[in-house]
Enzyme design. Structure first.
Site, PDB file in Angstrom:
ATOM      1  CE1 TYR A 115     126.433  11.444  48.968  1.00 20.76           C
ATOM      2  CE2 TYR A 115     126.852  10.014  50.784  1.00 20.76           C
ATOM      3  CZ  TYR A 115     127.033  10.152  49.512  1.00 20.76           C
ATOM      4  OH  TYR A 115     127.266   9.344  48.549  1.00 20.76           O
ATOM      5  CG  HIS A 116     127.462  15.066  56.383  1.00 14.77           C
ATOM      6  ND1 HIS A 116     128.839  14.665  56.900  1.00 14.77           N
ATOM      7  CD2 HIS A 116     126.760  14.095  56.607  1.00 14.77           C
ATOM      8  CE1 HIS A 116     128.793  13.144  57.072  1.00 14.77           C
ATOM      9  NE2 HIS A 116     127.256  12.984  56.846  1.00 14.77           N
ATOM     10  N   PRO A 117     125.280  18.859  54.285  1.00 17.78           N
ATOM     11  CG  PRO A 117     123.583  19.338  52.687  1.00 17.78           C
ATOM     12  CD  PRO A 117     124.392  18.010  53.388  1.00 17.78           C
TER      13      PRO A 117
END
EC number: 1.1.99.-
Length: 552
Positions: free
Chosen positions: A468-470
């Site tokens: 979850y770190h775009p």
């Protein structure tokens, strides 16, 4: 008409709304696609386990089939409420590594270097443990604390890490990053402290701040390459908000939605826009490119006791005690962020900095929490901190209600798979150490049959998911190919900026919420102080007179 229209009330947008509306002479509009953050599951930390299934609070994107992950389409949750992803994340407070910001400084100048970032992190933070630390602040709005009720397994994981020759680290945001330890979290009094709670709730009634929720932005309005407003849909009605003559539109929708909105508005690669029948406003080929994310693989084991947070009839009495403890005291296992302990390690000793991150969960976690895993167990998330693979955000259609094309292009660089193989081996070594071995019943995944490098690679390709770190899809830089300049103004256009994780030139080594909040604080000062490119020195970045004295 507004002086500032902020699109997106996420980690960055809430900070901007606070700072820009502090001047009562400026009218500020904050648009958010999701609802207000009134759902109690947002504020109860363990509610995170149920938020992945909430279509109302979660964009719930799907990626394009991934060539190097057996053509699987991956689930990409992103927050859709006040606070954005800071309202549905695991609350882990990590700034990243100093070298990350040295790279930012090379890209964008001194104003984006470590010295400046470090000062802003301290300014923003209200740390409830490190009150006399040189590395932390106590006067900011962002509450950061230790977890109130650590599961014994989380303590065992840290002890096992030390038994596996990994040093203990009492502060991942302190003098160094490497080691195993316990995560600090964005919580206050046992509740989630999202960007909305920290920066928006206390100013929500300012007369010069209008917050419009359930407003899906469809287009930035331009006149002669000058942003003059935003179109949005609310309750199936098409609406518009406009800026004053000198007003600005600020895009803070995140690394997925910001490039999508730019392209829908005619800003992007001319060929792609033509393909979808979108009138070109400005040819900016790098919009949506440079997508980076942390790919993650898990080790999951069954436990030989009922120590973990379980899903079983036998857990009901403990669950009821925990519920009452949370309701009346804001204590107990419901204050857990699930990812209680973890660490930063090197895939090989000769490396100069960690390139793997661990998140240890004293419970089962299956399919992002969307599927119930019955029983008692524990999970280790292992992610490649410094991925070399790059992807992109594109359009599926010209319909603003359609999801964008998301292609992270995971594992396209062969170095990334090597790092993840090492991560599995180090994780197993920790689980084999005495303090964790005493809890072990059996390995569920990858499973005892998966031992060789080829078998581990096959397992990674069949199971790896996002953590979850775009970032990076509207890259900031001094070079003319970048999407935004160091003042975060969109190149070739007027009166429009991007302020969110999409401007990161490179992904930080850690969770991205705190860096995104810092970006917004820095941007707010740029905007309020009217810093522009004329203030830049070609070699050192922003001139020192534009910096707040206390941040030098």
């Amino acid at each position: 008409m507004y002086d500032y229209i902020i699109v997106g009330a996420g980690s960055a947008g809430c900070v901007l709304a606070n700072r820009l509306s502090a001047d009562p002479s400026k009218r500020v509009c904050l648009l958010e696609a999701g609802p207000r953050d009134t759902n109690p599951l947002i504020h109860m930390p363990l509610g995170i386990a149920l938020l992945s299934n909430s279509k109302k609070l979660n964009w719930a994107f799907q990626t394009a089939p991934q060539q190097h992950l057996n053509e699987r389409s991956l689930f990409w949750p992103r927050g859709k409420t006040l606070g954005g992803s800071s309202s549905i994340n695991a609350m882990v407070y990590i700034r990243g590594h100093e070298e990350d910001y040295q790279a930012w400084e090379q890209a964008g100048g001194e104003y984006w270097g470590w010295k400046r970032a470090f000062a802003l992190f301290k300014k923003l933070e209200h740390n409830q443990r490190f009150d006399k630390s040189n590395y932390h602040g106590t006067d900011g709005e962002l509450a950061v604390s230790d977890l109130k009720d650590l599961n014994p397994l989380s303590k065992s994981f840290v002890q096992a890490g030390m038994e596996a020759k990994i040093s203990f680290n009492g502060d991942f945001n302190g003098a160094h990053q490497e080691g195993v330890g316990f995560y600090q979290v964005t919580q206050k009094h046992g509740q989630r402290w999202s960007s909305a709670r920290a920066f928006l709730h206390d100013v929500i009634d300012r007369p010069n701040l209008d917050i419009i929720t359930e407003a899906h932005a469809t287009k930035v309005l331009f006149e002669d390459r000058k942003a003059v407003g935003v179109s949005y849909i609310q309750k199936n009605m098409h609406q518009q908000v406009k800026t004053t003559d000198s007003g600005e539109v600020i895009l803070s929708l995140g690394a997925v939605n910001t490039p999508q909105l730019l392209m829908l508005s005619g800003v992007g690669a001319a060929a792609e826009l033509k393909e979808h029948g979108i009138a070109l406003v400005h040819d900016l080929p790098e919009v949506g490119k440079n997508l980076q994310d942390h790919l993650d693989i898990t080790l999951m084991c069954a436990a030989n006791s009922r120590t973990p947070i379980g899903v079983a009839f036998s857990f009901i009495p403990r669950g009821l005690v925990g519920l009452f403890s949370y309701i009346f005291k804001r204590k107990g296992f419901l204050t857990s962020n699930v990812a209680e302990s973890g660490g930063f390690v090197k895939s090989s000793p000769e490396r100069d900095r960690p390139n793997l991150q661990f998140h240890f969960l004293p419970t089962y976690l299956k399919d992002h929490g969307r599927k119930i895993a019955v029983g008692y167990g524990y999970t280790l998330h292992i992610c490649d901190l410094l991925p070399k693979s790059r992807g992109r955000i594109g359009l599926k259609s010209a319909n603003p209600m359609d999801d964008p094309l998301i292609d992270p292009n995971y594992l396209s660089d062969p170095e990334d798979i090597k790092t993840m193989i090492a991560g599995i081996k180090i994780g197993r070594a920790i689980f084999d150490a005495p303090s964790m071995a005493k809890h072990f019943k059996r390995e569920i995944v990858p499973g005892p049959a998966v031992t060789s490098d080829d078998e581990i690679v096959a397992d990674i390709r069949s199971r790896a998911e996002t953590i979850y770190h775009p970032v990076g899809t509207c890259r900031m830089g001094k070079d003319p190919a970048s999407v935004v300049d160091p003042c975060l103004q969109v190149r070739g256009l007027r009166n429009i900026r991007v302020v969110d994780a999409s401007i990161m030139p490179n992904l930080v080594a850690g969770n991205t919420n705190a860096p995104t909040i810092m970006i917004a604080e820095n941007a707010a000062e740029i905007i309020v102080r009217k810093v522009d490119m004329a203030s830049l020195d070609a070699s050192i970045g922003f001139t020192r007179q534009n910096l707040e004295p206390e941040l030098l």
